[in-house]
Write an enzyme that holds these catalytic residues in place. Structure first.
Site, PDB file in Angstrom:
ATOM      1  N   SER A   1      27.697  35.333  15.671  1.00 36.02           N
ATOM      2  CA  SER A   1      26.788  34.355  15.045  1.00 36.02           C
ATOM      3  C   SER A   1      25.379  34.393  15.622  1.00 36.02           C
ATOM      4  O   SER A   1      24.849  33.373  16.069  1.00 36.02           O
ATOM      5  CB  SER A   1      27.385  32.964  15.189  1.00 36.02           C
ATOM      6  OG  SER A   1      28.698  32.988  14.730  1.00 36.02           O
TER       7      SER A   1
ATOM      8  N   ARG B   1      17.782  39.536  17.570  1.00 37.96           N
ATOM      9  CA  ARG B   1      17.351  38.723  18.717  1.00 37.96           C
ATOM     10  C   ARG B   1      18.495  37.800  19.111  1.00 37.96           C
ATOM     11  O   ARG B   1      19.377  37.499  18.310  1.00 37.96           O
ATOM     12  CB  ARG B   1      16.104  37.902  18.382  1.00 37.96           C
ATOM     13  CG  ARG B   1      16.287  36.841  17.333  1.00 37.96           C
ATOM     14  CD  ARG B   1      15.032  36.005  17.067  1.00 37.96           C
ATOM     15  NE  ARG B   1      15.326  34.906  16.166  1.00 37.96           N
ATOM     16  CZ  ARG B   1      15.383  35.005  14.847  1.00 37.96           C
ATOM     17  NH1 ARG B   1      15.172  36.172  14.276  1.00 37.96           N
ATOM     18  NH2 ARG B   1      15.671  33.957  14.097  1.00 37.96           N
TER      19      ARG B   1
ATOM     20  N   ASP C   1      29.175  33.784  11.061  1.00 41.47           N
ATOM     21  CA  ASP C   1      30.131  32.673  11.013  1.00 41.47           C
ATOM     22  C   ASP C   1      30.197  32.014   9.634  1.00 41.47           C
ATOM     23  O   ASP C   1      31.274  31.616   9.183  1.00 41.47           O
ATOM     24  CB  ASP C   1      29.844  31.618  12.099  1.00 41.47           C
ATOM     25  CG  ASP C   1      28.414  31.104  12.086  1.00 41.47           C
ATOM     26  OD1 ASP C   1      27.568  31.701  11.411  1.00 41.47           O
ATOM     27  OD2 ASP C   1      28.143  30.109  12.778  1.00 41.47           O
TER      28      ASP C   1
END
Length: 492
Positions: free
Chosen positions: A177, A192, A230
């Site tokens: 996630s 990132r 997710d």
């Protein structure tokens, strides 16, 4: 003697008059402060207004951004990421599948036994492990070796009630996630880190390859069949029970492949593709954003980004309440002449505390009183003050829930599910995941009622909203099954 008596009486009379004047002055000052505090609250409520026409404007602005995001990379504030999930679980999958769900300071490992057509999930087991803080800022190898070592232990505990077909390699779905640019169903580059992670040598690397290498070092013979976000996992877990939209403070939905101009590959056989919207980054001039929201954004780790998320998501609701209480104390001495030190601490008022206060049904609002005392170290509040705090929580939660409903309306309109086509039997199930929807009853009910208000009674009868508990983990295991290397063998 008489004179003395009169003298005393006169002196006492002056003293009483002076005391009365002080009381009147104090009362006037106090009532002036209360009026000022109520003005601040009223102004905030007006600026948070979400009338139905405004919500429809938000939904339409969302659709414009969705079209732009599907047309080209970087064409919109919404990333509209192609998930490479072009077929969701059907319910016919069978066998033993694993899932690894990494989305924060904990990770979950699951094993799921699927029984095939009509039997669904026969058995499931999970374990949750916390990640030591040192590994969140260490090296890529250290983090993945730790995860793989825990996974090896979990696999070793596989009981006899879980059966793997002979001669088959175990398969795993990996819920990751964090922002990733996927290049296939089982590969994706980390863009990132978020949520307190900062491992520089991992950025730009393929997260599946890193996990696979660590599993190999631990001697685990397992194929990573699917990499999923997710929210996509929640959608897959839901689709197992016929759902087409998954949402938390992100949303994913099933799009027609020919409506994705930026897709340059072969059109999938199914004609569909799951899109991970990353809708938290949506922003529009139609969003009602008072000064408090602008200040929260400016002081956040990601100013100018995730504006929609900062208004609707559980992480931020309690913080907005705290900021309004601060202003009421600074400008109207709501909690006395000085701002209580604890009230100055950002994020001290978590949304679970806010929801407990909002949903306090005791006649004297003792849940509100105890939270103020325990969390903010503020005691001696009057019932009148506590009622104001409940009202403030209501304003913030109502705005968040109604704006969430507007976002859902945008997706339903984009999918053509906001109207009923003549004679067509349709059913749309929305899978909601996350603690906010699960535990904050007022928020959940407001979201559902607002959606019904937006789409009307007839369409709302075709829409079902369900809580998808642990949707992302189960969904990852189901996607491993629907993308299994043995699928054709099982279906032949």
């Amino acid at each position: 003697m008489g004179k003395v008596a009169i003298g005393v009486a006169v002196v006492c009379g002056i003293a009483v008059a002076a005391a009365a004047a002080v009381v009147v002055h104090r009362k006037t000052k106090k009532s002036g402060r209360w009026v000022k505090a109520m003005e601040i609250l009223k102004e905030f409520e007006e600026k948070c207004g979400t009338p139905i026409p405004k919500l429809k404007q938000v939904a339409d602005a969302m659709i414009v951004e969705m079209h732009d995001g599907l047309a080209s990379e970087g064409g919109s504030k919404l990333k509209m990421l192609i998930s490479y999930v072009d077929h969701l679980p059907t319910g016919r999958e069978k066998g033993l599948f694993y899932a690894l769900d990494l989305g924060g300071t904990n990770f979950r490992m699951l094993r799921v036994q699927l029984g095939g057509k009509g039997r669904g999930i026969v058995n499931q087991q999970f374990e949750e492990v916390s990640i030591p803080p040192s590994l969140m800022t260490g090296s890529s190898d250290a983090l993945f070796d730790y995860i793989a070592a825990e996974l090896a232990k979990f696999v070793a505990q596989e009981g006899s009630d879980f059966k793997q077909s002979p001669g088959r390699q175990r398969e795993l779905g990996f819920t990751f996630s964090f922002p990733v640019m996927q290049s296939s169903i089982a590969s994706g580059t980390l863009l990132r880190w978020t949520k307190g992670f900062s491992i520089d040598d991992m950025v730009g690397q393929d997260v599946v390859a890193e996990l696979a290498k660590a599993m190999e070092r631990q001697g685990i013979d397992m194929r990573i069949a699917a990499l999923v976000n997710d929210t996509v996992g929640t959608l897959a877990g839901g689709r197992y029970n016929n759902k087409i939209l998954g949402t938390g403070s992100n949303a994913a939905y099933v799009e027609r492949a020919h409506a994705i101009p930026k897709w340059h590959g072969l059109l999938p056989k199914s004609g569909e593709m799951v899109i991970n919207m990353e809708w938290g980054n949506f922003r529009s001039s139609h969003l009602p954003l008072p000064d408090y929201d602008h200040a929260l954004d400016t002081e956040s780790l990601n100013p100018g980004e995730q504006i929609y998320e900062k208004v609707i998501a559980g992480m931020y609701l309690g913080e907005i309440v705290r900021r309004v209480l601060c202003r009421m104390t600074e400008e109207a001495a709501f909690f006395g002449d000085t701002v209580p030190p604890k009230l100055k601490e950002p994020f001290i008022l978590g949304t679970p505390i806010m929801s407990a206060m909002h949903q306090d049904t005791s006649p004297d609002l003792k849940v509100v009183a105890s939270n103020l005392k325990d969390i903010l170290e503020i005691s001696n509040t009057s019932l009148k003050m506590r009622k104001v705090i409940v009202e403030l929580c209501n304003i913030v939660a109502t705005r968040g829930a109604r704006l969430s409903a507007a976002g859902v309306l945008g997706i339903l309109k984009k999918m053509g599910r906001d109207t009923i086509k003549g004679g067509e039997k349709q059913k749309t199930v929305i899978a909601m995941d996350g603690g906010l929807y699960e535990h904050y009853t007022e928020y959940r009910e407001c979201l559902e009622n607002t959606l019904n208000e937006l789409i009307g009674e007839e369409v709302s009868r075709t829409i079902e909203i369900e809580h998808s508990n642990d949707g992302s983990g189960i969904g990852a295991a189901l996607l491993a099954a629907s993308h299994s290397q043995y699928l054709e063998m099982d279906e032949s």
